[in-house]
Design an enzyme around this catalytic site. Structure first.
Site, PDB file in Angstrom:
ATOM      1  N   ASP A 150      46.031  16.566  38.275  1.00  0.00           N
ATOM      2  CA  ASP A 150      47.021  17.339  39.108  1.00  0.00           C
ATOM      3  C   ASP A 150      46.064  18.440  39.684  1.00  0.00           C
ATOM      4  OD1 ASP A 150      48.980  19.322  39.519  1.00  0.00           O
ATOM      5  OD2 ASP A 150      50.238  17.843  38.947  1.00  0.00           O
ATOM      6  N   SER A 208      49.805  18.247  43.972  1.00  0.00           N
ATOM      7  CA  SER A 208      50.652  17.835  43.229  1.00  0.00           C
ATOM      8  C   SER A 208      52.019  17.272  43.911  1.00  0.00           C
ATOM      9  CB  SER A 208      51.231  18.669  41.892  1.00  0.00           C
ATOM     10  OG  SER A 208      51.788  18.033  41.009  1.00  0.00           O
TER      11      SER A 208
END
Length: 312
Positions: free
Chosen positions: A158, A42
């Site tokens: 993510d 991320s």
């Protein structure tokens, strides 16, 4: 001459708290500790990529200049309901502070991987080949805020959902020792914010005669986005806002996964910046996050230098 071990740097997920990675990297490099391998999940993938492409100083200057209004401008209402981030603005940001569209991971001066999640299978995906911008974009696609990214006939989101601190990725890529940065050590469930009743930016009012269901949703999203960066007052019974509920729920999941994975595969050095005071979407508080990254690294410099034979 004894060859020093290959250093892996695992940069964890954590939304706006990820600016702490800038402070960590700066402090390491200033003290002669250059990572050979970087794996990011991320926001960790974003900052790690910026460092490898030589744009970290520019990124730092930009994030330090951010205001709450600048952050809000990255969010927009769209009728597809597949995410609330302005994709064109995000693309421009990635081009300016990460890389051009044609930059390939395999051509970078250091080994790099971005961690993403296959939305269909839930499998962990390591992106260590191909276009860097696509890998970073996939890794930061927080569900509910960013649309999923298609990569080789799979939809990716993510990486923090499956591997919030990618220590295993660093080891698999050849790291002898791993420095890991965990951004989720002290934050789960502690930063829900409400839309204040008496301290709210004025929401956009509809045009006369246009009060359709779409206008109502648009106004609601605008109210949430206006208030998403305002502090929650503890003890108030008003529920958290939409974006905070999404980010807070993911924080809890990532915190639990992080504890499990750190126990199963601990790093050689673990850095946990003090970030409890920063909410998940307070990207305009970069100076605080960067300082926290610098401080936690400074505290462990002696141990790090000893392990890597730096300064001897």
């Amino acid at each position: 001459m004894e060859q020093r071990p290959r250093i892996g740097l695992a940069l964890g997920s954590g939304s706006s708290r990820g600016w702490a990675h800038i402070g960590v990297i700066k402090m390491l490099v200033e003290n002669g500790i250059e990572p050979d391998i970087i794996a990011g999940s991320s926001i960790g993938a974003l900052v790690g990529a910026s460092y490898i492409t030589g744009k970290l100083e520019q990124l730092e200057a930009w994030v330090r200049s951010l205001t709450r209004l600048d952050v809000i401008r990255f969010f927009e209402f769209n009728t597809s309901l597949n995410g609330f981030v302005n994709k064109e603005r995000l693309h421009q940001f990635l081009n300016q502070y990460i890389c051009a569209d044609d930059c390939l991971i395999q051509n970078l001066p250091k080994r790099f991987a971005a961690v993403s999640t296959d939305l269909a299978s839930g499998n962990e995906v390591w992106l260590s080949q191909g276009r860097l911008i696509e890998a970073v974009w996939s890794s930061i696609s927080l569900p509910g805020l960013f649309p999923a990214i298609k990569n080789e006939d799979r939809w990716l989101v993510d990486g923090g959902l499956v591997n919030p601190v990618p220590i295993s990725t660093c080891r698999a890529m050849g790291a002898d020792v791993v420095i890991a940065v965990n951004l989720n050590g002290d934050i789960a469930g502690k930063h829900f914010r409400q839309i204040p009743n008496n301290n709210k930016l004025e929401a956009t009012k509809p045009l006369a005669g246009s009060d359709s269901w779409m206008d109502a949703i648009s106004r609601t999203v605008k109210e949430y986005s206006d208030a998403l960066l305002m502090n929650h007052k503890a003890g108030n019974d008003t529920p958290p806002g939409l974006f905070d509920a999404i980010a807070g729920s993911i924080n809890i999941t990532q915190d639990r996964i992080t504890h499990y994975r750190l126990a199963a595969d601990p790093p050689d050095i673990l850095l946990t910046p003090a970030l409890m005071q920063i909410s998940p979407l307070e990207f305009h508080r970069a100076s605080v996050a960067i300082a926290a990254g610098e401080e936690v690294t400074r505290q462990k410099l002696a141990a790090i230098k000893s392990m890597f034979n730096v300064g001897k």
